[in-house]
Structure formats: structure tokens, C-alpha cells
Design a protein around this motif. Structure first.
Motif, PDB file in Angstrom:
ATOM      1  N   GLY A 298       0.797  -1.143  -0.033  1.00  0.00           N
ATOM      2  CA  GLY A 298      -0.211  -0.101  -0.013  1.00  0.00           C
ATOM      3  C   GLY A 298       0.688   1.303   0.099  1.00  0.00           C
ATOM      4  N   ALA A 299       2.150   1.145  -0.136  1.00  0.00           N
ATOM      5  CA  ALA A 299       2.779   2.273   0.033  1.00  0.00           C
ATOM      6  C   ALA A 299       2.993   3.084  -1.406  1.00  0.00           C
ATOM      7  N   VAL A 300       2.830   4.342  -1.305  1.00  0.00           N
ATOM      8  CA  VAL A 300       2.694   5.051  -2.374  1.00  0.00           C
ATOM      9  C   VAL A 300       3.899   6.036  -2.995  1.00  0.00           C
ATOM     10  N   ALA A 301       4.485   6.027  -4.135  1.00  0.00           N
ATOM     11  CA  ALA A 301       5.573   6.784  -4.230  1.00  0.00           C
ATOM     12  C   ALA A 301       5.227   8.319  -4.390  1.00  0.00           C
ATOM     13  N   ILE A 302       6.174   9.211  -3.867  1.00  0.00           N
ATOM     14  CA  ILE A 302       6.033  10.598  -3.870  1.00  0.00           C
ATOM     15  C   ILE A 302       7.244  11.260  -4.277  1.00  0.00           C
ATOM     16  N   ALA A 303       8.371  10.577  -4.611  1.00  0.00           N
ATOM     17  CA  ALA A 303       9.211  10.969  -5.315  1.00  0.00           C
ATOM     18  C   ALA A 303       9.950  10.075  -5.937  1.00  0.00           C
ATOM     19  N   GLU A 304      10.883  10.314  -7.231  1.00  0.00           N
ATOM     20  CA  GLU A 304      11.297   9.406  -7.993  1.00  0.00           C
ATOM     21  C   GLU A 304      12.617  10.085  -8.831  1.00  0.00           C
ATOM     22  N   ARG A 305      13.764   9.119  -8.676  1.00  0.00           N
ATOM     23  CA  ARG A 305      14.974   9.427  -9.758  1.00  0.00           C
ATOM     24  C   ARG A 305      15.389   8.288 -10.615  1.00  0.00           C
ATOM     25  N   ALA A 306      15.329   8.587 -11.797  1.00  0.00           N
ATOM     26  CA  ALA A 306      15.680   7.576 -12.704  1.00  0.00           C
ATOM     27  C   ALA A 306      17.103   7.602 -13.087  1.00  0.00           C
ATOM     28  N   SER A 307      17.786   6.663 -13.394  1.00  0.00           N
ATOM     29  CA  SER A 307      19.091   6.503 -13.777  1.00  0.00           C
ATOM     30  C   SER A 307      19.169   6.867 -15.296  1.00  0.00           C
ATOM     31  N   PRO A 308      20.444   7.240 -15.738  1.00  0.00           N
ATOM     32  CA  PRO A 308      20.744   7.243 -17.042  1.00  0.00           C
ATOM     33  C   PRO A 308      20.192   5.951 -17.688  1.00  0.00           C
ATOM     34  N   ARG A 309      20.169   5.826 -19.011  1.00  0.00           N
ATOM     35  CA  ARG A 309      19.948   4.850 -19.946  1.00  0.00           C
ATOM     36  C   ARG A 309      20.924   3.695 -19.606  1.00  0.00           C
ATOM     37  N   LEU A 310      20.473   2.572 -19.741  1.00  0.00           N
ATOM     38  CA  LEU A 310      21.493   1.302 -19.424  1.00  0.00           C
ATOM     39  C   LEU A 310      22.538   1.445 -20.394  1.00  0.00           C
ATOM     40  N   VAL A 311      22.166   1.720 -21.555  1.00  0.00           N
ATOM     41  CA  VAL A 311      23.434   1.569 -22.426  1.00  0.00           C
ATOM     42  C   VAL A 311      24.368   2.541 -22.220  1.00  0.00           C
ATOM     43  N   ALA A 312      24.163   3.751 -21.706  1.00  0.00           N
ATOM     44  CA  ALA A 312      25.127   4.746 -21.098  1.00  0.00           C
ATOM     45  C   ALA A 312      25.823   4.346 -19.793  1.00  0.00           C
ATOM     46  N   ILE A 313      25.256   3.566 -18.841  1.00  0.00           N
ATOM     47  CA  ILE A 313      25.612   3.010 -17.899  1.00  0.00           C
ATOM     48  C   ILE A 313      26.660   1.977 -18.205  1.00  0.00           C
ATOM     49  N   VAL A 314      26.389   0.980 -19.192  1.00  0.00           N
ATOM     50  CA  VAL A 314      27.308  -0.055 -19.545  1.00  0.00           C
ATOM     51  C   VAL A 314      28.401   0.612 -20.263  1.00  0.00           C
ATOM     52  N   GLN A 315      28.421   1.554 -21.067  1.00  0.00           N
ATOM     53  CA  GLN A 315      29.379   2.070 -21.535  1.00  0.00           C
ATOM     54  C   GLN A 315      30.460   2.483 -20.502  1.00  0.00           C
ATOM     55  N   GLY A 316      30.049   3.280 -19.688  1.00  0.00           N
ATOM     56  CA  GLY A 316      30.724   3.890 -18.539  1.00  0.00           C
ATOM     57  C   GLY A 316      31.317   2.669 -17.585  1.00  0.00           C
ATOM     58  N   MET A 317      30.518   1.671 -17.593  1.00  0.00           N
ATOM     59  CA  MET A 317      31.346   0.424 -16.716  1.00  0.00           C
ATOM     60  C   MET A 317      32.585  -0.160 -17.729  1.00  0.00           C
ATOM     61  N   LEU A 318      32.526  -0.366 -18.914  1.00  0.00           N
ATOM     62  CA  LEU A 318      33.456  -0.691 -19.785  1.00  0.00           C
ATOM     63  C   LEU A 318      34.456   0.181 -19.875  1.00  0.00           C
ATOM     64  N   LYS A 319      34.235   1.237 -19.710  1.00  0.00           N
ATOM     65  CA  LYS A 319      35.444   2.436 -19.947  1.00  0.00           C
ATOM     66  C   LYS A 319      36.218   2.438 -18.589  1.00  0.00           C
ATOM     67  N   HIS A 320      35.528   2.535 -17.511  1.00  0.00           N
ATOM     68  CA  HIS A 320      36.206   2.841 -16.103  1.00  0.00           C
ATOM     69  C   HIS A 320      36.265   1.483 -15.557  1.00  0.00           C
ATOM     70  N   SER A 321      35.809   0.340 -15.907  1.00  0.00           N
ATOM     71  CA  SER A 321      36.010  -0.908 -15.173  1.00  0.00           C
ATOM     72  C   SER A 321      35.200  -1.014 -13.768  1.00  0.00           C
ATOM     73  N   ASN A 322      34.241  -0.225 -13.490  1.00  0.00           N
ATOM     74  CA  ASN A 322      33.623  -0.221 -12.247  1.00  0.00           C
ATOM     75  C   ASN A 322      33.076  -1.576 -11.728  1.00  0.00           C
ATOM     76  N   ASN A 323      33.434  -2.278 -10.829  1.00  0.00           N
ATOM     77  CA  ASN A 323      33.093  -3.542 -10.219  1.00  0.00           C
ATOM     78  C   ASN A 323      31.510  -3.609 -10.008  1.00  0.00           C
ATOM     79  N   LEU A 324      31.489  -2.617  -8.954  1.00  0.00           N
ATOM     80  CA  LEU A 324      30.220  -2.444  -8.414  1.00  0.00           C
ATOM     81  C   LEU A 324      29.015  -2.336  -9.401  1.00  0.00           C
ATOM     82  N   THR A 325      29.283  -1.447 -10.679  1.00  0.00           N
ATOM     83  CA  THR A 325      28.265  -1.466 -11.669  1.00  0.00           C
ATOM     84  C   THR A 325      27.894  -2.774 -12.097  1.00  0.00           C
ATOM     85  N   ALA A 326      29.102  -3.489 -12.635  1.00  0.00           N
ATOM     86  CA  ALA A 326      29.021  -4.925 -12.972  1.00  0.00           C
ATOM     87  C   ALA A 326      28.214  -5.794 -12.253  1.00  0.00           C
ATOM     88  N   GLU A 327      28.364  -5.720 -10.964  1.00  0.00           N
ATOM     89  CA  GLU A 327      27.599  -6.674 -10.074  1.00  0.00           C
ATOM     90  C   GLU A 327      26.067  -6.481 -10.213  1.00  0.00           C
TER      91      GLU A 327
END
Length: 496
Positions: A298-327
Motif C-alpha cells: 500500500g505504500a505510494v511513491a511520492i518522489a522518484e529518480r531515474a538513472s541514465p539509460r542502461l546503454v550509457a551505464i554499460v558504456q561507463g562500466m566498460l570504460k572505467h571498469s567499475n566492479n560495483l556497476t558490473a555486479e
């Protein structure tokens, strides 16, 4: 040593032999065959290159023509070795296929109860949605949304939901506690689950701070604490003490000042701690955070934050090799496929391994995580090349990979080199990998994978030495130099 020769390879080798080829280093000043006065081509053969690699342990590689799929050369191509961060290429393909390139992770604020006249009589929930890019700026924006909506008082509890993904205390439990590349993982992450530790020499001892800084904000945190102890070693110690990440640091290692990012072991507590500070700056006082693995009905969302598109996140992961992002993207992909969170990181990696075996007909893929940090993962060069060719034919992956500079025999970058390489590097102590694509001077596009590992040397490293063990840097440097020599050879033999 297993050396496979294709018809094209044999013809190229015979042509070089007929011209009087010698086994010289092809990466001197040019990546194209150079004619001496005798007209000799300088092309090293794979078996001689393997003997001259200069690295202990095992070396394997495979290379194929992308257009035809023809396997041109494979040395130990069926030998399963640790891929290190080259595994992130598979994670990228897995996440994009499972979630879609336009997918956005959502972090939401829920109200469990009615909001009247700016007062929430029930609980407020900060709910993680598996977003690896969430940072202090994003939390500040969420707090500002609550103020803009007129909320000014919360009478119930403040909860942090982290159940979108399973909790993992450290990506690789064999790593030292203080290394920032192996933080905890859960359904909510903040600042890549790292806290900023800074110290400065003061009149008496050191002034220290622990904060969740970005360029815009610098909120201090209470859930991560640091104490300076009079000793030389160990430099850091960690303990989970009273619900907080409790650190000590050796005074004799501090000098006059400095800073470093330390891993967070309690991600939900960290996010809750920081959000409380940001909410308070917007006039909203919250109780200390309580972590929950379930969203109340029954909880109602009253605020929201959307991430960048996944393709951009994946590109950043491959560039910077961030382990947390990969997991996080890897486990999110598994969750999408199974209709709920995986039971563990290892179970999610096994699910991705089965997907890769079916999707790309990989014969010997066995991964223990999505980042490649765990050295128990195994991939063969032949298998990875098979996956790369299929991905390239679908137009995927290469546009997201980082350009790898071509270097000469002295390690200097060659400007305007005729070979173009887009690939993913992988580095652990005594483990080195490179996998991706290269385009030769004549336009021939090749897919390749190169793995090297001295598993015996790695096994001898104590946990305390894992950050910078003796001999590892020199070994990895020789492995990277060998990768360059192989790429130069392929450009000469298969791109002429």
C-alpha cells in the motif's frame, strides 16, 4: 601448447617464409611489414612469440575474421583462464539483452500512510532499485522533491529498502577490507558504495573526516567512523561495530595529509545516513534509518529518480571498469530473467554463465561474479571470440568499448597508428586479459581474446598483500606488452 593453423594462416606464413622472413619484433616503429634491402618481411610466428612472452604461467589467445567467422589463429585457445575484467564484456551483453538498452533504474521515496497538511503519519521509505549511479546529488534532488511536494514532517519511521538485489559484504571476500574496488553490494548503492576519508595534520595529531562528497555536496556520515592509532602496520583495520563501519588507520602511514575512498560495507545504512542529512537541510527531520528487505503493502511513491539509460551505464562500466556497476547490472539482469532477485551473487553469475553457453555456444564459461574480480572465474579465448563475433554481427558491443592505444616497443603511444583497437582490458595481480576488436590498415576487422595468468604466483599472495604484491606490477607490464606484440602481428599477417 596448442597451436591451431588455418589455411589463411598457413598461406600467410608461407608467403613470409618465401620472402625470407626473420623472427624479429614487428612493433618497432611501424605496424606494417617493412622491407629491408633484401626484401625480407619481419613477422614473428606464434610459437616463437609464446616462448618470448616473458611471463610465467599460462598464455592463451585466439583471433578470427569478424566478417567470415574464420578462426585465423589460436594458441591454447581452449585453455580456461581467469578473464579478470574482460568478463564485463559478457556482463554488458547479458544486461543489454535482458533489460534493454533504454532501461532506467528507479530510486523512489514511498509514503506508507496518508500525507495531510504536509504531515506523513506513517513511515517514509527510501527504496533502492538497483541503480549503480545513485550519488549524493541524486539523493539531494529526491529530498528537494519532498520539500517541493509540501512534506515537512514524518511521524513514522524512516526505512531504507535494499531488497531489490541480494546483499554481498564484499564482491571478492579475498580482497583486503580497505580496497575501494571491492565494496558491498545490495539493492541500493551510493557513490559506488565508497566513503571519502580525508586527513590533515593538526596542532595535535590529525583532523579527519568521513563524508559522502560530490562536487556539490559534502555531507558528513555517522555510519562510517575512523580512529587514528599509533602504529606502523597494518595501515587499516575494519570492524562492524554497533551497526557502523568502524575503521582504524596507522598514524605512521598518514604523513601530513591526504585522502582516499574506502569501501562501504553497509550500503543501506550509508544511503539512509546521508539522506537524513539532506532531508534535514530541506526542513524534514527523519528518525535514524532502519533497513528493510521488503516494501510495505500500500505504500505510494511520492518522489522518484531515474538513472541514465542502461546503454550509457554499460558504456561507463566498460570504460572505467567499475566492479560495483558490473555486479548491480548483472544481478538486475538475472532478476529480470527469473522474475525476482537472485539468491546470491554467485547464483546470478552462474545464471549468466548458462546464458552465455546457450546464447553464444560457449563451451567452458564458468563465472563467479559479473565483474571478473573473483579469480575463480574461467573463460577460454576461443569461447570469448565466438561471443564477440556474434555480438559484432548484431551491431552490439564494439561502439561501447574503449579505444586502446597502440604503442611502440618502448611503450610510447603511436599517433595515427594504422591499426584501430576497441577492447576491454582485464587486470588482477598476475592475471591479464584483453578482448575485443581490431581493424587493420586494409580494413580487415578481427575479433580477439588474449589471456595470461600465473595462478601459482597469485595463490601465494597473502590477503594483506593483495593490493600491491611484490612482482605483480612487472609481470602485468610484460603481459600488456605482449598483447601489443600480438596485435601488431595480426595487423601484419591478416590485414595486409
Amino acid at each position: 601448447m596448442q597451436v591451431k593453423f588455418t589455411r589463411r594462416f598457413i598461406l600467410a606464413g608461407l608467403g613470409a617464409w618465401a620472402a625470407g622472413a626473420t623472427h624479429a619484433d614487428p612493433l618497432a616503429t611501424s605496424l606494417r611489414p617493412r622491407l629491408r634491402q633484401t626484401g625480407a618481411r619481419q613477422v614473428s610466428q606464434p610459437e616463437s612469440m609464446l616462448s618470448q612472452a616473458g611471463t610465467s604461467g599460462d598464455v592463451a589467445w585466439s583471433v578470427a575474421d569478424v566478417k567470415t567467422g574464420l578462426r585465423l589463429e589460436a594458441v591454447n585457445g581452449g585453455l580456461a583462464l581467469p578473464p579478470a575484467s574482460v568478463a564485463k564484456t559478457l556482463t554488458a551483453l547479458y544486461a543489454l539483452e535482458s533489460l534493454g538498452s533504454e532501461h532506467r533504474f528507479k530510486t523512489r521515496i514511498y509514503a506508507a500512510g496518508a500525507v495531510r497538511n504536509g504531515i506523513l503519519t506513517g513511515d517514509l521509505i527510501l527504496a533502492g532499485g538497483g541503480d549503480p549511479t545513485l550519488d549524493t546529488d541524486a539523493l539531494a534532488a529526491l529530498a528537494a522533491q519532498l520539500k517541493a511536494a509540501g512534506l515537512h514532517e514524518v511521524r513514522g519511521d524512516f526505512l531504507v529498502y535494499d531488497g531489490a538485489l541480494p546483499f554481498v559484504r564484499s564482491i571478492d571476500a579475498g580482497q583486503p577490507d580497505h580496497v575501494g574496488y571491492s565494496p558491498a553490494v545490495s539493492g541500493i548503492a551510493l557513490n559506488y558504495n565508497r566513503v571519502h576519508f580525508e586527513w590533515k595534520r593538526a596542532a595535535s595529531g590529525w583532523a579527519i573526516s568521513m563524508d559522502a562528497r560530490t562536487e556539490r555536496y559534502r555531507p558528513e556520515v555517522q555510519m562510517a567512523r575512523m580512529r587514528v592509532v599509533d602504529r606502523k602496520t597494518p595501515v587499516y583495520t575494519y570492524a562492524n561495530n554497533g551497526g557502523a563501519d568502524s575503521w582504524t588507520v596507522a598514524s605512521q602511514a598518514l604523513g601530513n595529509g591526504g585522502a582516499r575512498w574506502l569501501p562501504v560495507r553497509r550500503p543501506a545504512d550509508y544511503a539512509g545516513d546521508v539522506f537524513r542529512t539532506l532531508a534535514r537541510s530541506n526542513g524534514i527531520v527523519l528518525k535514524p534509518a532502519k533497513v528493510t528487505g521488503r516494501l510495505p503493502g500500500g505504500a505510494v511513491a511520492i518522489a522518484e529518480r531515474a538513472s541514465p539509460r542502461l546503454v550509457a551505464i554499460v558504456q561507463g562500466m566498460l570504460k572505467h571498469s567499475n566492479n560495483l556497476t558490473a555486479e548491480m547490472v548483472g544481478m538486475s539482469a538475472s532478476a529480470a530473467r527469473r522474475g525476482g532477485p537472485p539468491t546470491s551473487l554467485r547464483a546470478s553469475a552462474a545464471q549468466m554463465s548458462r546464458w552465455a553457453a546457450r546464447r553464444f555456444d560457449m563451451k567452458q564459461v564458468s563465472l563467479v561474479d559479473h565483474s571478473g574480480l573473483g579469480d575463480a572465474s574461467r573463460v577460454t579465448a576461443d569461447d570469448l571470440v565466438t561471443a564477440l563475433i556474434e555480438a559484432r554481427r548484431q551491431g552490439a558491443l564494439r561502439p561501447l568499448l574503449k579505444a586502446i592505444p597502440i604503442r611502440d616497443a618502448n611503450g610510447r603511444v603511436l599517433r595515427n597508428a594504422p591499426i584501430k583497437v576497441d577492447a576491454k582490458t582485464g587486470t588482477l595481480n598476475f592475471v591479464s586479459g584483453l578482448g575485443g576488436f581490431m581493424t587493420a590498415a586494409d580494413g580487415t576487422e578481427l575479433a580477439f581474446a588474449i589471456f595470461a595468468a600465473d595462478r601459482s604466483a597469485r595463490a601465494r599472495i597473502s590477503r594483506a598483500e593483495r593490493e600491491v604484491p611484490p612482482g605483480a606490477r612487472a609481470w602485468n607490464g610484460r603481459a600488456r606488452a605482449f598483447q601489443q606484440k600480438l596485435i601488431a602481428r595480426w595487423g601484419t599477417v591478416y590485414g595486409s
